[in-house]
Design a protein around this motif. Structure first.
Motif, PDB file in Angstrom:
ATOM      1  N   TRP A  99       0.840  -1.203   0.000  1.00  0.00           N
ATOM      2  CA  TRP A  99       0.000   0.000   0.000  1.00  0.00           C
ATOM      3  C   TRP A  99       0.872   1.249   0.000  1.00  0.00           C
ATOM      4  N   LEU A 100       1.910   1.262   0.815  1.00  0.00           N
ATOM      5  CA  LEU A 100       2.811   2.419   0.891  1.00  0.00           C
ATOM      6  C   LEU A 100       3.613   2.587  -0.395  1.00  0.00           C
ATOM      7  N   ARG A 101       4.191   1.503  -0.893  1.00  0.00           N
ATOM      8  CA  ARG A 101       5.048   1.563  -2.084  1.00  0.00           C
ATOM      9  C   ARG A 101       4.268   2.013  -3.320  1.00  0.00           C
ATOM     10  N   VAL A 102       3.066   1.501  -3.505  1.00  0.00           N
ATOM     11  CA  VAL A 102       2.247   1.872  -4.661  1.00  0.00           C
ATOM     12  C   VAL A 102       1.988   3.381  -4.663  1.00  0.00           C
ATOM     13  N   ARG A 103       1.896   3.973  -3.501  1.00  0.00           N
ATOM     14  CA  ARG A 103       1.613   5.405  -3.388  1.00  0.00           C
ATOM     15  C   ARG A 103       2.876   6.253  -3.308  1.00  0.00           C
ATOM     16  N   GLY A 104       4.021   5.626  -3.368  1.00  0.00           N
ATOM     17  CA  GLY A 104       5.284   6.357  -3.317  1.00  0.00           C
ATOM     18  C   GLY A 104       5.578   6.959  -1.955  1.00  0.00           C
ATOM     19  N   ILE A 105       4.998   6.421  -0.918  1.00  0.00           N
ATOM     20  CA  ILE A 105       5.208   6.933   0.440  1.00  0.00           C
ATOM     21  C   ILE A 105       6.506   6.352   0.983  1.00  0.00           C
ATOM     22  N   GLU A 106       7.405   7.238   1.377  1.00  0.00           N
ATOM     23  CA  GLU A 106       8.724   6.811   1.844  1.00  0.00           C
ATOM     24  C   GLU A 106       8.975   7.126   3.312  1.00  0.00           C
ATOM     25  N   ALA A 107       8.044   7.829   3.942  1.00  0.00           N
ATOM     26  CA  ALA A 107       8.218   8.216   5.347  1.00  0.00           C
ATOM     27  C   ALA A 107       6.981   7.832   6.139  1.00  0.00           C
ATOM     28  N   LEU A 108       7.208   7.447   7.403  1.00  0.00           N
ATOM     29  CA  LEU A 108       6.138   7.023   8.288  1.00  0.00           C
ATOM     30  C   LEU A 108       6.262   7.719   9.631  1.00  0.00           C
ATOM     31  N   VAL A 109       5.119   8.016  10.226  1.00  0.00           N
ATOM     32  CA  VAL A 109       5.039   8.515  11.591  1.00  0.00           C
ATOM     33  C   VAL A 109       4.168   7.523  12.339  1.00  0.00           C
ATOM     34  N   ILE A 110       4.719   6.930  13.412  1.00  0.00           N
ATOM     35  CA  ILE A 110       4.032   5.860  14.128  1.00  0.00           C
ATOM     36  C   ILE A 110       3.602   6.328  15.517  1.00  0.00           C
ATOM     37  N   VAL A 111       2.333   6.034  15.842  1.00  0.00           N
ATOM     38  CA  VAL A 111       1.758   6.305  17.162  1.00  0.00           C
ATOM     39  C   VAL A 111       0.908   5.096  17.558  1.00  0.00           C
ATOM     40  N   GLY A 112       0.642   4.942  18.848  1.00  0.00           N
ATOM     41  CA  GLY A 112      -0.269   3.889  19.272  1.00  0.00           C
ATOM     42  C   GLY A 112       0.247   3.054  20.423  1.00  0.00           C
ATOM     43  N   VAL A 113      -0.160   1.802  20.432  1.00  0.00           N
ATOM     44  CA  VAL A 113       0.061   0.901  21.561  1.00  0.00           C
ATOM     45  C   VAL A 113       0.417  -0.487  21.031  1.00  0.00           C
ATOM     46  N   ALA A 114       1.125  -1.250  21.674  1.00  0.00           N
ATOM     47  CA  ALA A 114       1.942  -1.076  22.862  1.00  0.00           C
ATOM     48  C   ALA A 114       3.373  -0.790  22.431  1.00  0.00           C
ATOM     49  N   SER A 115       4.010   0.089  23.167  1.00  0.00           N
ATOM     50  CA  SER A 115       5.335   0.582  22.804  1.00  0.00           C
ATOM     51  C   SER A 115       6.320  -0.526  22.495  1.00  0.00           C
ATOM     52  N   GLU A 116       6.402  -1.526  23.368  1.00  0.00           N
ATOM     53  CA  GLU A 116       7.397  -2.595  23.217  1.00  0.00           C
ATOM     54  C   GLU A 116       6.887  -3.750  22.367  1.00  0.00           C
ATOM     55  N   ASN A 117       5.668  -3.664  21.912  1.00  0.00           N
ATOM     56  CA  ASN A 117       5.078  -4.759  21.163  1.00  0.00           C
ATOM     57  C   ASN A 117       4.811  -4.295  19.736  1.00  0.00           C
ATOM     58  N   SER A 118       3.598  -3.933  19.412  1.00  0.00           N
ATOM     59  CA  SER A 118       3.244  -3.601  18.037  1.00  0.00           C
ATOM     60  C   SER A 118       3.953  -2.358  17.516  1.00  0.00           C
ATOM     61  N   VAL A 119       4.129  -1.343  18.357  1.00  0.00           N
ATOM     62  CA  VAL A 119       4.834  -0.139  17.908  1.00  0.00           C
ATOM     63  C   VAL A 119       6.282  -0.482  17.570  1.00  0.00           C
ATOM     64  N   GLU A 120       6.975  -1.141  18.490  1.00  0.00           N
ATOM     65  CA  GLU A 120       8.381  -1.462  18.249  1.00  0.00           C
ATOM     66  C   GLU A 120       8.537  -2.424  17.066  1.00  0.00           C
ATOM     67  N   ALA A 121       7.725  -3.463  16.994  1.00  0.00           N
ATOM     68  CA  ALA A 121       7.843  -4.432  15.900  1.00  0.00           C
ATOM     69  C   ALA A 121       7.624  -3.760  14.545  1.00  0.00           C
ATOM     70  N   THR A 122       6.621  -2.905  14.457  1.00  0.00           N
ATOM     71  CA  THR A 122       6.315  -2.217  13.206  1.00  0.00           C
ATOM     72  C   THR A 122       7.408  -1.232  12.842  1.00  0.00           C
ATOM     73  N   ALA A 123       7.908  -0.481  13.817  1.00  0.00           N
ATOM     74  CA  ALA A 123       8.973   0.488  13.543  1.00  0.00           C
ATOM     75  C   ALA A 123      10.263  -0.204  13.110  1.00  0.00           C
ATOM     76  N   ARG A 124      10.575  -1.345  13.704  1.00  0.00           N
ATOM     77  CA  ARG A 124      11.773  -2.094  13.296  1.00  0.00           C
ATOM     78  C   ARG A 124      11.651  -2.525  11.830  1.00  0.00           C
ATOM     79  N   SER A 125      10.513  -3.078  11.467  1.00  0.00           N
ATOM     80  CA  SER A 125      10.332  -3.487  10.074  1.00  0.00           C
ATOM     81  C   SER A 125      10.378  -2.294   9.138  1.00  0.00           C
ATOM     82  N   ALA A 126       9.732  -1.210   9.521  1.00  0.00           N
ATOM     83  CA  ALA A 126       9.735  -0.012   8.678  1.00  0.00           C
ATOM     84  C   ALA A 126      11.170   0.460   8.418  1.00  0.00           C
TER      85      ALA A 126
END
Length: 186
Positions: A99-126
């Motif tokens: 979804w991001l690549r098709v739209r040419g989006i190269e930057a992300l801003v992440i907010v939400g829960v849980a810091s050490e779980n879904s936020v951290e896992a998603t930010a690491r992959s990003a």
């Protein structure tokens, strides 16, 4: 999307997260998330609402359960993307990267829960996938838990360690005020 800071990923702002009866940090996180959401909507910048759907039938996040629904203040609008995940990392089997690549989006801003779980896992992959990733530390939150050795850790300790794990290697970690200062006004 002129002057867009990238896509805002709002992670797991579902009704079930309110049912967790453990001490948490950042009591004003939801207000800061809502303010970011309002700013992105006003500017017409890309938004992605990420919802956790559990594979466990007795989970508060199981399909069809009230806990799986978005919190009312974070209800997606028609033009906003909604993606479902069933593991902490929002990139796994969700279509997010495409979804991001098709739209040419190269930057992300992440907010939400849980810091050490879904936020951290998603930010690491990003970060690993090459996205310029920012995590808004005071617009993320988590809950107290024991560490691997069984020592109780406060929600602040758990959150701070997650942010330390991300800073510099996978993402830029900043406050909501720092994000506002670094971005143009819509």
């Amino acid at each position: 999307m002129q002057n867009s800071p990238g896509a805002l990923l709002i992670i797991d702002q579902q009704q079930g997260i309110r049912r967790l009866d453990r001490p948490r940090n950042n009591p004003g996180a939801e207000e800061r998330i809502a303010a970011r959401l309002a700013r992105w909507r006003e500017a017409g910048w890309p938004l992605v609402h990420i919802r956790h759907i559990s594979r466990e039938p007795d989970s508060v996040f199981a399909p069809g359960q009230p806990g799986a629904l978005f919190q009312p203040e974070f209800m997606p609008q028609a033009r906003e993307q909604v993606l479902e995940k069933n593991v902490p990392d929002a990139f796994i089997n969700s279509g997010l990267e495409r979804w991001l690549r098709v739209r040419g989006i190269e930057a992300l801003v992440i907010v939400g829960v849980a810091s050490e779980n879904s936020v951290e896992a998603t930010a690491r992959s990003a970060g690993n996938l090459g996205f310029a990733t920012s995590v808004v530390a005071d617009a993320c939150y988590t809950f107290a838990k024991a560490d691997f050795s069984g020592r109780p850790r406060s929600a602040d300790e758990v959150h701070d360690m997650a942010m330390a794990n991300l800073q510099g290697e996978y993402a830029r970690v900043l406050s909501a005020d720092e994000l506002l200062a670094a971005r143009p006004t819509p």
